[in-house]
Design an enzyme around this catalytic site. Sequence first.
Site, PDB file in Angstrom:
ATOM      1  N   SER A 137      30.351  -2.832  -9.669  1.00  0.00           N
ATOM      2  CA  SER A 137      30.386  -4.210  -9.169  1.00  0.00           C
ATOM      3  C   SER A 137      31.602  -4.379  -8.276  1.00  0.00           C
ATOM      4  CB  SER A 137      30.497  -5.192 -10.332  1.00  0.00           C
ATOM      5  OG  SER A 137      30.731  -6.510  -9.858  1.00  0.00           O
ATOM      6  N   TYR A 150      35.112  -8.704 -18.075  1.00  0.00           N
ATOM      7  CA  TYR A 150      33.991  -8.174 -17.290  1.00  0.00           C
ATOM      8  C   TYR A 150      34.537  -7.263 -16.189  1.00  0.00           C
ATOM      9  CZ  TYR A 150      29.967  -7.741 -14.211  1.00  0.00           C
ATOM     10  OH  TYR A 150      28.965  -7.224 -13.427  1.00  0.00           O
TER      11      TYR A 150
HETATM   12  P1  NDP Z   1      19.902  -9.012 -15.235  1.00  0.00           P
HETATM   13  O1  NDP Z   1      20.431  -9.843 -16.346  1.00  0.00           O
HETATM   14  O2  NDP Z   1      18.852  -9.571 -14.354  1.00  0.00           O
HETATM   15  O3  NDP Z   1      19.417  -7.603 -15.802  1.00  0.00           O
HETATM   16  C1  NDP Z   1      20.196  -6.884 -16.724  1.00  0.00           C
HETATM   17  C2  NDP Z   1      19.395  -5.756 -17.332  1.00  0.00           C
HETATM   18  O4  NDP Z   1      20.246  -5.042 -18.240  1.00  0.00           O
HETATM   19  C3  NDP Z   1      18.187  -6.243 -18.116  1.00  0.00           C
HETATM   20  O5  NDP Z   1      17.094  -5.417 -17.827  1.00  0.00           O
HETATM   21  C4  NDP Z   1      18.615  -6.076 -19.563  1.00  0.00           C
HETATM   22  O6  NDP Z   1      17.485  -5.723 -20.355  1.00  0.00           O
HETATM   23  C5  NDP Z   1      19.553  -4.866 -19.463  1.00  0.00           C
HETATM   24  N1  NDP Z   1      20.478  -4.827 -20.589  1.00  0.00           N
HETATM   25  C6  NDP Z   1      21.490  -5.686 -20.868  1.00  0.00           C
HETATM   26  N2  NDP Z   1      22.072  -5.353 -22.026  1.00  0.00           N
HETATM   27  C7  NDP Z   1      21.409  -4.255 -22.493  1.00  0.00           C
HETATM   28  C8  NDP Z   1      21.534  -3.469 -23.668  1.00  0.00           C
HETATM   29  N3  NDP Z   1      22.471  -3.704 -24.595  1.00  0.00           N
HETATM   30  N4  NDP Z   1      20.685  -2.422 -23.831  1.00  0.00           N
HETATM   31  C9  NDP Z   1      19.749  -2.169 -22.909  1.00  0.00           C
HETATM   32  N5  NDP Z   1      19.567  -2.874 -21.783  1.00  0.00           N
HETATM   33  C10 NDP Z   1      20.395  -3.927 -21.587  1.00  0.00           C
HETATM   34  O7  NDP Z   1      21.200  -8.634 -14.358  1.00  0.00           O
HETATM   35  P2  NDP Z   1      21.387  -7.740 -13.036  1.00  0.00           P
HETATM   36  O8  NDP Z   1      20.130  -7.081 -12.634  1.00  0.00           O
HETATM   37  O9  NDP Z   1      22.090  -8.583 -12.061  1.00  0.00           O
HETATM   38  O10 NDP Z   1      22.433  -6.683 -13.583  1.00  0.00           O
HETATM   39  C11 NDP Z   1      22.226  -5.294 -13.531  1.00  0.00           C
HETATM   40  C12 NDP Z   1      23.581  -4.604 -13.415  1.00  0.00           C
HETATM   41  O11 NDP Z   1      24.189  -5.021 -12.190  1.00  0.00           O
HETATM   42  C13 NDP Z   1      24.583  -4.974 -14.508  1.00  0.00           C
HETATM   43  O12 NDP Z   1      25.277  -3.789 -14.848  1.00  0.00           O
HETATM   44  C14 NDP Z   1      25.520  -5.975 -13.833  1.00  0.00           C
HETATM   45  O13 NDP Z   1      26.780  -5.966 -14.405  1.00  0.00           O
HETATM   46  C15 NDP Z   1      25.522  -5.428 -12.418  1.00  0.00           C
HETATM   47  N6  NDP Z   1      25.906  -6.338 -11.355  1.00  0.00           N
HETATM   48  C16 NDP Z   1      25.263  -7.544 -11.165  1.00  0.00           C
HETATM   49  C17 NDP Z   1      25.613  -8.368 -10.112  1.00  0.00           C
HETATM   50  C18 NDP Z   1      25.003  -9.708  -9.890  1.00  0.00           C
HETATM   51  O14 NDP Z   1      25.634 -10.548  -9.213  1.00  0.00           O
HETATM   52  N7  NDP Z   1      23.796  -9.960 -10.359  1.00  0.00           N
HETATM   53  C19 NDP Z   1      26.628  -7.941  -9.137  1.00  0.00           C
HETATM   54  C20 NDP Z   1      27.236  -6.684  -9.428  1.00  0.00           C
HETATM   55  C21 NDP Z   1      26.858  -5.906 -10.480  1.00  0.00           C
HETATM   56  P3  NDP Z   1      17.166  -6.304 -21.819  1.00  0.00           P
HETATM   57  O15 NDP Z   1      17.795  -7.664 -21.901  1.00  0.00           O
HETATM   58  O16 NDP Z   1      15.677  -6.298 -21.874  1.00  0.00           O
HETATM   59  O17 NDP Z   1      17.785  -5.312 -22.723  1.00  0.00           O
HETATM   60  C1  8X3 Z   2      28.686  -9.379 -10.751  1.00  0.00           C
HETATM   61  C2  8X3 Z   2      29.330  -9.980  -9.550  1.00  0.00           C
HETATM   62  O1  8X3 Z   2      31.252 -11.445  -8.740  1.00  0.00           O
HETATM   63  O2  8X3 Z   2      29.928 -12.270 -10.621  1.00  0.00           O
HETATM   64  O3  8X3 Z   2      29.204  -8.135 -11.051  1.00  0.00           O
HETATM   65  O4  8X3 Z   2      31.473 -10.460 -10.920  1.00  0.00           O
HETATM   66  S1  8X3 Z   2      30.557 -11.089  -9.996  1.00  0.00           S
END
Ligand code: NDP
Ligand code: 8X3
Length: 249
Positions: A137, A150
């Site tokens: 991220s 985070y």
């Molecule tokens: P979502 O919440 O849309 O998706 C997150 C996914 O992670 C879900 O499929 C969830 O599945 C899975 N997950 C969470 N916890 C667990 C667990 N304990 N075991 C297995 N699976 C898990 O978020 P994003 O798609 O945005 O996030 C994906 C990644 O991108 C994360 O690592 C996040 O930190 C990162 N990220 C996101 C950003 C944003 O602004 N959206 C920016 C930068 C990075 P389920 O709940 O079914 O287990």
């Molecule tokens: C998710 C993006 O800016 O909310 O990793 O941390 S931010």
Amino acid sequence: MITGATAGFGKACAELFASKGYSLVITGRRNERLLALAQELAMNAKVEVITSCFDVCDEKVVNEAIGALPENVQSNLSILINNAGLAVGRGPIDEGLTDDWNRMIDTNVKGLLYVSRAVIPLLKRFDGHRQIINIGSVAGKEVYPGGNVYCASKFAVDALSKAMRIDLLPYHIKVSNIAPGAAETEFSLVRFKGDQQTADAMYDGFEPLIAKDIAETALFLATRPAHVNINDIVIMPAAQASASVLLRE
Ligand code: NDP
Ligand code: 8X3
């Protein structure tokens, strides 16, 4: 194999990679979503899709789930996308909740480690392109107010991507890190514990990234020629200049 394929980036990666002919192992905790996605992908993309429902935080369950994959899957696993992750809460460090801290560290850091350690022996077995793509991220590059734990967990992902690249070099396993800025997925809804209004407000006044932007980036990384690796890529909305500087109009 894509972790966290039930929503957001992981789901978009599953859809895009399947459309390009990749067979998939999709994982997450919400089995009904995994099954629905597998059915949709198998119908539309005509690729083999295996679902594996597990919590990345549970080391024993991770090992069992990966060990239980069919032999033909174990011997043909070529790419791991470590995407499962979350933020829980946002506020001053001295007001942080232990449970929120544990969930972020257990998922984003320890979960990524458990899955990677279980999958790396399978990647080593595969005769061909081998790669790990970690979803870090911008929060793993810069800290921002209230981001503390985070951010720390994503700084750890950044460090682990660099460390994996060194340790896995002898095995020709490419390691890439994608560091996205603000993207509209279920991320903020999870972060703000179901508070839809606060989650929506995060994306007010600017056009955030969408999950497909990250899937396209992952596909680009996975399709470079054999002699090329993209180590690290920071991808931001055009309206975001740094972790905490956004142009809201
Ligand atoms: P979502 O919440 O849309 O998706 C997150 C996914 O992670 C879900 O499929 C969830 O599945 C899975 N997950 C969470 N916890 C667990 C667990 N304990 N075991 C297995 N699976 C898990 O978020 P994003 O798609 O945005 O996030 C994906 C990644 O991108 C994360 O690592 C996040 O930190 C990162 N990220 C996101 C950003 C944003 O602004 N959206 C920016 C930068 C990075 P389920 O709940 O079914 O287990
Ligand atoms: C998710 C993006 O800016 O909310 O990793 O941390 S931010």
